[in-house]
Motif scaffolding. Structure first.
Motif, PDB file in Angstrom:
ATOM      1  N   GLY A 208       4.247   6.162  17.097  1.00 42.81           N
ATOM      2  CA  GLY A 208       4.779   7.115  16.012  1.00 42.81           C
ATOM      3  C   GLY A 208       4.845   5.761  15.029  1.00 42.81           C
ATOM      4  N   ARG A 209       4.145   4.746  14.484  1.00 42.18           N
ATOM      5  CA  ARG A 209       3.692   4.424  14.003  1.00 42.18           C
ATOM      6  C   ARG A 209       2.962   4.656  12.782  1.00 42.18           C
ATOM      7  N   GLY A 210       1.901   5.406  13.501  1.00 43.15           N
ATOM      8  CA  GLY A 210       0.735   5.735  12.368  1.00 43.15           C
ATOM      9  C   GLY A 210       0.315   6.925  12.084  1.00 43.15           C
TER      10      GLY A 210
ATOM     11  N   VAL B 156       8.279  -4.464  17.611  1.00 45.61           N
ATOM     12  CA  VAL B 156       7.152  -4.995  17.986  1.00 45.61           C
ATOM     13  C   VAL B 156       6.509  -3.887  16.635  1.00 45.61           C
ATOM     14  N   ASN B 157       5.337  -4.090  15.671  1.00 45.78           N
ATOM     15  CA  ASN B 157       4.368  -3.008  14.788  1.00 45.78           C
ATOM     16  C   ASN B 157       3.073  -3.309  15.160  1.00 45.78           C
ATOM     17  N   VAL B 158       2.534  -1.692  15.550  1.00 45.80           N
ATOM     18  CA  VAL B 158       1.048  -1.684  15.903  1.00 45.80           C
ATOM     19  C   VAL B 158       0.506  -0.493  15.804  1.00 45.80           C
TER      20      VAL B 158
ATOM     21  N   PRO C  89       0.731  -1.390  -0.315  1.00 39.76           N
ATOM     22  CA  PRO C  89      -0.184  -0.025  -0.380  1.00 39.76           C
ATOM     23  C   PRO C  89       1.120   0.812  -0.127  1.00 39.76           C
ATOM     24  N   PHE C  90       2.169   1.910  -0.164  1.00 36.05           N
ATOM     25  CA  PHE C  90       2.694   2.389   0.071  1.00 36.05           C
ATOM     26  C   PHE C  90       4.242   2.451  -1.216  1.00 36.05           C
ATOM     27  N   SER C  91       4.535   3.083  -1.506  1.00 34.45           N
ATOM     28  CA  SER C  91       6.115   3.148  -2.108  1.00 34.45           C
ATOM     29  C   SER C  91       7.177   2.959  -1.338  1.00 34.45           C
ATOM     30  N   LEU C  92       8.563   2.458  -1.974  1.00 34.42           N
ATOM     31  CA  LEU C  92       9.244   2.771  -0.507  1.00 34.42           C
ATOM     32  C   LEU C  92      10.540   4.523  -0.905  1.00 34.42           C
ATOM     33  N   THR C  93      10.357   4.498   0.540  1.00 35.48           N
ATOM     34  CA  THR C  93      11.161   5.919   0.651  1.00 35.48           C
ATOM     35  C   THR C  93      12.934   6.124  -0.605  1.00 35.48           C
ATOM     36  N   ALA C  94      13.187   7.288  -0.495  1.00 33.41           N
ATOM     37  CA  ALA C  94      13.933   6.979  -1.327  1.00 33.41           C
ATOM     38  C   ALA C  94      15.272   6.344  -0.911  1.00 33.41           C
ATOM     39  N   ALA C  95      15.701   5.914   0.080  1.00 37.85           N
ATOM     40  CA  ALA C  95      16.866   5.091   1.377  1.00 37.85           C
ATOM     41  C   ALA C  95      16.200   4.362   0.907  1.00 37.85           C
ATOM     42  N   GLN C  96      15.417   3.279   1.032  1.00 42.15           N
ATOM     43  CA  GLN C  96      14.835   2.424   0.565  1.00 42.15           C
ATOM     44  C   GLN C  96      16.008   1.604  -0.250  1.00 42.15           C
ATOM     45  N   ARG C  97      14.788   2.574  -1.702  1.00 43.31           N
ATOM     46  CA  ARG C  97      15.870   1.992  -2.646  1.00 43.31           C
ATOM     47  C   ARG C  97      16.967   1.960  -2.572  1.00 43.31           C
TER      48      ARG C  97
ATOM     49  N   LEU D  10      12.762   8.449   7.261  1.00 41.56           N
ATOM     50  CA  LEU D  10      11.555   7.978   7.811  1.00 41.56           C
ATOM     51  C   LEU D  10      10.288   7.541   6.597  1.00 41.56           C
ATOM     52  N   PRO D  11       9.573   6.364   6.124  1.00 37.33           N
ATOM     53  CA  PRO D  11       7.964   6.625   5.946  1.00 37.33           C
ATOM     54  C   PRO D  11       7.570   8.076   6.268  1.00 37.33           C
ATOM     55  N   PRO D  12       7.216   8.430   4.826  1.00 30.47           N
ATOM     56  CA  PRO D  12       6.718   9.782   5.352  1.00 30.47           C
ATOM     57  C   PRO D  12       4.915   9.754   5.809  1.00 30.47           C
ATOM     58  N   GLY D  13       4.366  10.353   6.647  1.00 36.65           N
ATOM     59  CA  GLY D  13       3.643  10.388   7.584  1.00 36.65           C
ATOM     60  C   GLY D  13       3.360  10.000   8.727  1.00 36.65           C
ATOM     61  N   ARG D  14       5.064   9.693   9.045  1.00 42.25           N
ATOM     62  CA  ARG D  14       4.795   9.400  10.684  1.00 42.25           C
ATOM     63  C   ARG D  14       4.277  11.215  10.823  1.00 42.25           C
ATOM     64  N   THR D  15       4.209  11.286  12.393  1.00 43.77           N
ATOM     65  CA  THR D  15       4.479  12.161  13.271  1.00 43.77           C
ATOM     66  C   THR D  15       5.079  12.156  14.485  1.00 43.77           C
TER      67      THR D  15
ATOM     68  N   ASP E 264      17.879   3.625  11.519  1.00 36.50           N
ATOM     69  CA  ASP E 264      16.474   4.088  12.857  1.00 36.50           C
ATOM     70  C   ASP E 264      15.275   3.555  13.432  1.00 36.50           C
ATOM     71  N   VAL E 265      14.635   2.827  14.377  1.00 33.90           N
ATOM     72  CA  VAL E 265      13.235   1.746  14.330  1.00 33.90           C
ATOM     73  C   VAL E 265      12.180   3.029  13.750  1.00 33.90           C
ATOM     74  N   GLY E 266      11.575   2.333  13.128  1.00 35.84           N
ATOM     75  CA  GLY E 266      10.409   2.753  11.898  1.00 35.84           C
ATOM     76  C   GLY E 266      11.236   3.268  10.884  1.00 35.84           C
ATOM     77  N   SER E 267      12.058   2.151  10.254  1.00 27.56           N
ATOM     78  CA  SER E 267      12.914   2.957   8.771  1.00 27.56           C
ATOM     79  C   SER E 267      12.584   2.323   8.112  1.00 27.56           C
ATOM     80  N   GLY E 268      11.730   1.020   7.973  1.00 28.09           N
ATOM     81  CA  GLY E 268      11.558   0.261   7.797  1.00 28.09           C
ATOM     82  C   GLY E 268      12.364  -0.647   6.788  1.00 28.09           C
ATOM     83  N   LYS E 269      13.503  -1.539   7.928  1.00 29.14           N
ATOM     84  CA  LYS E 269      13.802  -2.238   6.842  1.00 29.14           C
ATOM     85  C   LYS E 269      13.764  -3.744   6.817  1.00 29.14           C
ATOM     86  N   THR E 270      12.340  -4.113   7.339  1.00 27.96           N
ATOM     87  CA  THR E 270      11.560  -5.418   7.084  1.00 27.96           C
ATOM     88  C   THR E 270      11.372  -5.551   5.683  1.00 27.96           C
ATOM     89  N   ILE E 271      10.783  -5.212   5.326  1.00 27.36           N
ATOM     90  CA  ILE E 271      11.106  -5.028   3.271  1.00 27.36           C
ATOM     91  C   ILE E 271      11.740  -5.139   2.790  1.00 27.36           C
TER      92      ILE E 271
HETATM   93  P1  ADP Z   1      11.819  -1.446  11.425  1.00 24.49           P
HETATM   94  O1  ADP Z   1      13.309  -0.715  10.371  1.00 24.49           O
HETATM   95  O2  ADP Z   1      12.212  -0.971  12.806  1.00 24.49           O
HETATM   96  O3  ADP Z   1      12.827  -2.824  11.916  1.00 24.49           O
HETATM   97  P2  ADP Z   1       9.686  -1.540   9.932  1.00 24.49           P
HETATM   98  O4  ADP Z   1      10.208  -2.161   8.999  1.00 24.49           O
HETATM   99  O5  ADP Z   1       9.282  -3.015  11.282  1.00 24.49           O
HETATM  100  O6  ADP Z   1      10.418  -0.937  10.627  1.00 24.49           O
HETATM  101  O7  ADP Z   1       8.474  -0.686   9.163  1.00 24.49           O
HETATM  102  C1  ADP Z   1       7.646  -0.085  10.564  1.00 24.49           C
HETATM  103  C2  ADP Z   1       6.645   0.508  10.074  1.00 24.49           C
HETATM  104  O8  ADP Z   1       6.402   0.243   8.346  1.00 24.49           O
HETATM  105  C3  ADP Z   1       5.633  -1.482   8.909  1.00 24.49           C
HETATM  106  O9  ADP Z   1       4.674  -1.159   9.241  1.00 24.49           O
HETATM  107  C4  ADP Z   1       6.136  -0.757   7.670  1.00 24.49           C
HETATM  108  O10 ADP Z   1       4.886  -1.634   6.876  1.00 24.49           O
HETATM  109  C5  ADP Z   1       6.062   0.276   7.487  1.00 24.49           C
HETATM  110  N1  ADP Z   1       7.169   0.963   5.975  1.00 24.49           N
HETATM  111  C6  ADP Z   1       8.075   0.040   5.344  1.00 24.49           C
HETATM  112  N2  ADP Z   1       8.550   0.887   4.304  1.00 24.49           N
HETATM  113  C7  ADP Z   1       7.522   2.034   4.300  1.00 24.49           C
HETATM  114  C8  ADP Z   1       7.458   2.750   3.265  1.00 24.49           C
HETATM  115  N3  ADP Z   1       8.375   3.422   2.142  1.00 24.49           N
HETATM  116  N4  ADP Z   1       6.017   3.639   3.334  1.00 24.49           N
HETATM  117  C9  ADP Z   1       5.268   3.552   4.065  1.00 24.49           C
HETATM  118  N5  ADP Z   1       5.198   2.525   5.258  1.00 24.49           N
HETATM  119  C10 ADP Z   1       7.025   1.730   4.967  1.00 24.49           C
END
Ligand code: ADP
Ligand code: MG
Length: 694
Positions: free
Chosen positions: A587-589, A558-560, A268-276, A453-458, A299-306
Motif C-alpha cells: 500500500g506504499r504505491g 522496508v519500503n518497496v 520528487p514530492f513535497s512534504l505533507t502538512a503533518a510532516q511540516r 499519510l502522503p497522498p496517492g496511497r490506496t 503510522d507505518v508509511g507516514s514518512g518519518k524517515t524524511i
Molecule cells: P515510515 O513512517 O513508515 O518510516 P517512510 O519514511 O519509510 O515511512 O516513508 C514511506 C514512503 O513514503 C517512502 O517511499 C517515502 O519516500 C515516501 N514519502 C515520505 N513523505 C512523503 C510525501 N510527503 N509525499 C510522498 N511520499 C512521501
C-alpha cells in the motif's frame, strides 16, 4: 517536610503476629510495608452482614445463611463424608464435609442453630454448600459477622484471608493516626472522598455499596486512589525530565537551512502538512540549549524517515553530527542506503556502523565517526558501544523506539561531547500508542504525531483465508506479478529460534519456486549474512525479483512501493501491532494493494478477534487501542520494562479521563509545591523509582 518519616513506611514485621516467615510470604504479594498493605486492594467482597433466606439462594452465590440442623449423617464407604441438613423456614440446604475431624458431627447435632458462609452449588438433593465456614449460634446470638462487606484479597500460599484482613485492619489503624491527604483540593474536586475515607471504603464497604463499580475500579473510592497514583507516577516522570533538562545542556542547532532546502528541492514530492508541522516543532527544539527529548509518532508509511533526514541536516548545517539508529540490521542498512542517496549529493558524508562489520572496516568506520568530515552516522545498536566516539554528536535519532529499552535510549544521550553537554534526542515510533498511554509511558518526552499519510496511497484490502485454500492464494500471487507488481510472502513462527524461522522460510521458498516457476523468487531471513540480505533486498527493490519470501525480519521499515500484495502465513500467531507493521509494507504505491492472512483453522477466539480488527481497519491508532485492550500496556510497549508500568490501582486506559487532569496538575505541583510532590512520589513510586535514576 521529611519524606521518610511516615509510620506507614515501616516494614510489616512491625505488626503484631508478623515474623520473618510471614513477612517473606507477604513479600510474594509485593507487600513489604504497612503502606503496601493498605494499598493491597480486595479482588471482591462477600456479604456477611445479614443472613440470606435459604429459599432464595441461587447456585453460584456466596452467602451467609442461618438455620437449624434437621439431620446430620455420615455417608459413603471408602470416601466418607458428613452431610448436614439445615433449614430456616424458607427452605433447606445441605452442608457437605469431606474432611472430618473429631467432634464435628457432635457439634452439628439436631436442633443446633448455625451460621454458615460458603458457595452455593447444585447437589443431588437440592442446593448444597461444601465446607462452609460454620459458627454455632447460642441463645439469640445473631449470625451477622460484620456491618461491612467482607473483603477477599489476592492471597498466596501460607497467607490466608483471615490473616490479610487482620493485618490490613492493623495497618489502617496507623493510617487513621497519621496518613496525610496529599492530593491538592483543586485536583481532588468535591466528587471524590478523602484518602482515608477511600481506604476505609475499599477495605470494608457498607452493605449497600455498589460492589460492581468497586470491583471494576470505578467507585469514587477507587477513583480517588487511582487519581493519586496517576498523579504520583506523572510527577516522578516529569521530575526526571525537568532534572534532565536543567542539568544538561545541548548544542544550539539553528543552521542556515541551506542543506535542508537542498534536500527538499531534490525530492520528487513535497512534504505533507503533518510532516511540516512536526519539523517546525523539531526545528524550534534544536535551536534551544535544553536537550530536545521528542517522540515522533507516525503510522507505518507516514514518512518519518524524511523528517529524520531533515532534522539530521539541521545538525550538520551547524557543524555537528547526527546519529541514526535502527533496531535491526536490515532496517539500518536500508536507512543507510536511503540517507546516502539523499545526503551524499549534498556533499554530506554518511558513515555506517553495525555489529557485523569486519575488524578492519570497523576500525575505519570508527575513525570516520571521530572525524570532523563525517556528518551522519547510521547504524544498529552498535552505536551505543563504548568505543564509539563521535566527533561532535549534536542529535541522536532512534527509529522504531519500541524495540529499544529506556536504558539504551539513555545510553545514547551519554554520547555527547562531555558530561554537561548531551545531544538532542528524537525517537521515532510506528507503534501508535494511544494518547493517554503515551502520556504515561513517555511522560519524560514531548510527543509529535505525523497524523497524515502522503497522498496517492490506496488503502490495503485485507482478507483472511484458511490454509486449505492455499492454491487460490498462490494463483493470486502469480496474477499480481503477471500484472507487473511484486509480492511478499511472510513466514511466521512463534519460536524465537532464528534457525527454525529460517528453515520454514527456506521450505516455503522452495515450494513456491516449484509451484510458480515463472516468478523470480527471492528469500531473506535473519540467518543470512548482511551482504546477502542486502543484495536480495536490492534485487527486490529494483524489481529483479517478483516475489520475496521472508521471515518477520521485514517487519519494520522496508519500503518497496511496487509491492502490492502481501501474504502472511499463520497470522493467528502474531499480535495486532506486529501484523499491522507487516501489512504496512504494502500500500506504499499507487496500485490497489491487498494483504492475505493465510490462517490455520480453527482459530481461537482471540485470534479471530485480532484478524477481524485487521480486516476492519487500517488505522494504526485504532489497532493499538484494540491491542491494548487485548494484551495490556506491557506487551504493547515491548521492551520498556514493566517496572515503569506497574500501577497498583490505576489503569491508564480505564482512567484515561483522570490522566488528562493529572498531566497539567503534575507540572503545576512540581513548580509550586515541591515538598508535596516529593511526598506523593515517595508514597506511590518510592523504591520503584529506579527509572528516574538510570
Ligand atoms: P515510515 O513512517 O513508515 O518510516 P517512510 O519514511 O519509510 O515511512 O516513508 C514511506 C514512503 O513514503 C517512502 O517511499 C517515502 O519516500 C515516501 N514519502 C515520505 N513523505 C512523503 C510525501 N510527503 N509525499 C510522498 N511520499 C512521501
Ligand atoms: Mg520507518
Amino acid at each position: 517536610m521529611s519524606h521518610t518519616s511516615s509510620p506507614l513506611d515501616q516494614p510489616v514485621t512491625g505488626l503484631r503476629g508478623v515474623g520473618a516467615r510471614l513477612a517473606e510470604r507477604l513479600g510474594k504479594l509485593g507487600i513489604q510495608t504497612l503502606q503496601d498493605l493498605i494499598l493491597h486492594l480486595p479482588l471482591r467482597y462477600e456479604d456477611r452482614t445479614r443472613p440470606q433466606p435459604i429459599g432464595g439462594l441461587l447456585p453460584g452465590q456466596s452467602a451467609l445463611v442461618q438455620g437449624e440442623v434437621a439431620l446430620t449423617e455420615l455417608v459413603g464407604g471408602g470416601r466418607r463424608r458428613l452431610l448436614c441438613r439445615i433449614s430456616d423456614g424458607t427452605g433447606s440446604l445441605t452442608l457437605v464435609f469431606f474432611r472430618l475431624y473429631p467432634g464435628l458431627q457432635a457439634r452439628l447435632s439436631k436442633g443446633v442453630r448455625l451460621a454458615c458462609f460458603g458457595d452455593v452449588r447444585p447437589g443431588p438433593a437440592g442446593l448444597q454448600m461444601a465446607h462452609p465456614e460454620i459458627r454455632v449460634l447460642h441463645g439469640s446470638e445473631a449470625s451477622a459477622e460484620s456491618d461491612r462487606l467482607t473483603p477477599v484479597y489476592p492471597a498466596t500460599e501460607g497467607v490466608n484471608q483471615t490473616t490479610l484482613r487482620r493485618l490490613v485492619q492493623q495497618a489502617l489503624e496507623f493510617a487513621r493516626a497519621g496518613l496525610p491527604d496529599l492530593l491538592p483540593d483543586w485536583l481532588a474536586g468535591n466528587q471524590l472522598p478523602g484518602l482515608l475515607e477511600a481506604l476505609e471504603t475499599v477495605h470494608g464497604p457498607a452493605p449497600d455499596c455498589d460492589v460492581e463499580a468497586m470491583q471494576a475500579g470505578m467507585h469514587p473510592a477507587c477513583r480517588r486512589l487511582s487519581l493519586e497514583e496517576l498523579l504520583a507516577h506523572q510527577l516522578s516522570l516529569r521530575q526526571f525530565r525537568i532534572r534532565a533538562r536543567r542539568e544538561r545542556r545541548a548544542p544550539v542547532l539553528r543552521g542556515d537551512g541551506r542543506l535542508r532546502q537542498g534536500l527538499l528541492d531534490s525530492l520528487p514530492f513535497s512534504l505533507t502538512a503533518a510532516q511540516r508541522r512536526v519539523l517546525t516543532q523539531i526545528e524550534a527544539d534544536l535551536g534551544r540549549t535544553e536537550p530536545m527529548l521528542r517522540l515522533v509518532q507516525g503510522d507505518v508509511g507516514s514518512g518519518k524517515t524524511i523528517v529524520a533526514a531533515l532534522a539530521a541536516l539541521q545538525a550538520v548545517e551547524c557543524g555537528q553530527q547526527a546519529a541514526v539508529m535502527a533496531p535491526t540490521e536490515l532496517l539500518a542498512e536500508q536507512h543507510h542506503q536511503g540517507f546516502r542517496s539523499w545526503l551524499e549529493p549534498l556533499g554530506v558524508e554518511v558513515a555506517w556502523l553495525s555489529g557485523k562489520l569486519a575488524a578492519g572496516q570497523r576500525r575505519r568506520m570508527l575513525e570516520r565517526i571521530a572525524s570532523a568530515d563525517c556528518g551522519v552516522v547510521v547504524g544498529t545498536h552498535a552505536l551505543f558501544q563504548d568505543e564509539v566516539r563521535f566527533h561532535r554528536l549534536g542529535l541522536a535519532i532512534i527509529d522504531e523506539q519500541h524495540r529499544f529499552g529506556v536504558h539504551q535510549r539513555l545510553a545514547l544521550r551519554e554520547k555527547g561531547q562531555d558530561a554537561e553537554i548531551q545531544p538532542h534526542q528524537m525517537i521515532m515510533t510506528a507503534t501508535p500508542i494511544p494518547r493517554t498511554l503515551a502520556m504515561t509511558a513517555y511522560a519524560d518526552l514531548d510527543v509529535s504525531v505525523i497524523d497524515e499519510l502522503p497522498p496517492g496511497r490506496t488503502p490495503v484490502t485485507t482478507v483472511a483465508i484458511p490454509e486449505a485454500r492455499r492454491g487460490e492464494v498462490m494463483a493470486r500471487v502469480a496474477e499480481a506479478c503477471a500484472d507487473g507488481h511484486q509480492a511478499y510472502w511472510v513466514c511466521t513462527l512463534v519460536e524465537e529460534s532464528e534457525q527454525l524461522q529460517a528453515q520454514a522460510a527456506e521450505d516455503t521458498a522452495a515450494l513456491l519456486r516449484e509451484a510458480l516457476p515463472a516468478l523470480r523468487t527471492g528469500l531473506v531471513h535473519g540467518r543470512m549474512k548482511s551482504a546477502e540480505k542486502e543484495a536480495v533486498m536490492a534485487d527486490f527493490a529494483a524489481h529483479r525479483l517478483d516475489l520475496l519470501v521472508a521471515t518477520t525480519v521485514i517487519e519494520v521499515g522496508v519500503n518497496v512501493p511496487n509491492a502490492s500484495l502481501m501474504v502472511i502465513e499463520n497470522p493467528e500467531r502474531l499480535g495486532l501491532a506486529q501484523l499491522h507493521q507487516l501489512r504496512g509494507r504494502v500500500g506504499r504505491g499507487a496500485a490497489a494493494s491487498s494483504c492475505v492472512l493465510l490462517y490455520q483453522a480453527p482459530l481461537s477466539e482471540g485470534a479471530r478477534a485480532r484478524l477481524g480488527v485487521l480486516r476492519r481497519t487500517a488505522d494504526g491508532f485504532e489497532i493499538a487501542r484494540q491491542d491494548l485492550a487485548q494484551r495490556g500496556p506491557g506487551e504493547l510497549l515491548g521492551t520498556r520494562q514493566t517496572g515503569d508500568w506497574q500501577f497498583r490501582i490505576a489503569d491508564p486506559e480505564r482512567d484515561a479521563d483522570l490522566l488528562a487532569r493529572v498531566r497539567d496538575a503534575a507540572d503545576r505541583l512540581l513548580q509550586h509545591d515541591p515538598a508535596r510532590s516529593a511526598a506523593l512520589i515517595h508514597r506511590w513510586v518510592g523504591r520503584r523509582q529506579q527509572y528516574g535514576r538510570v
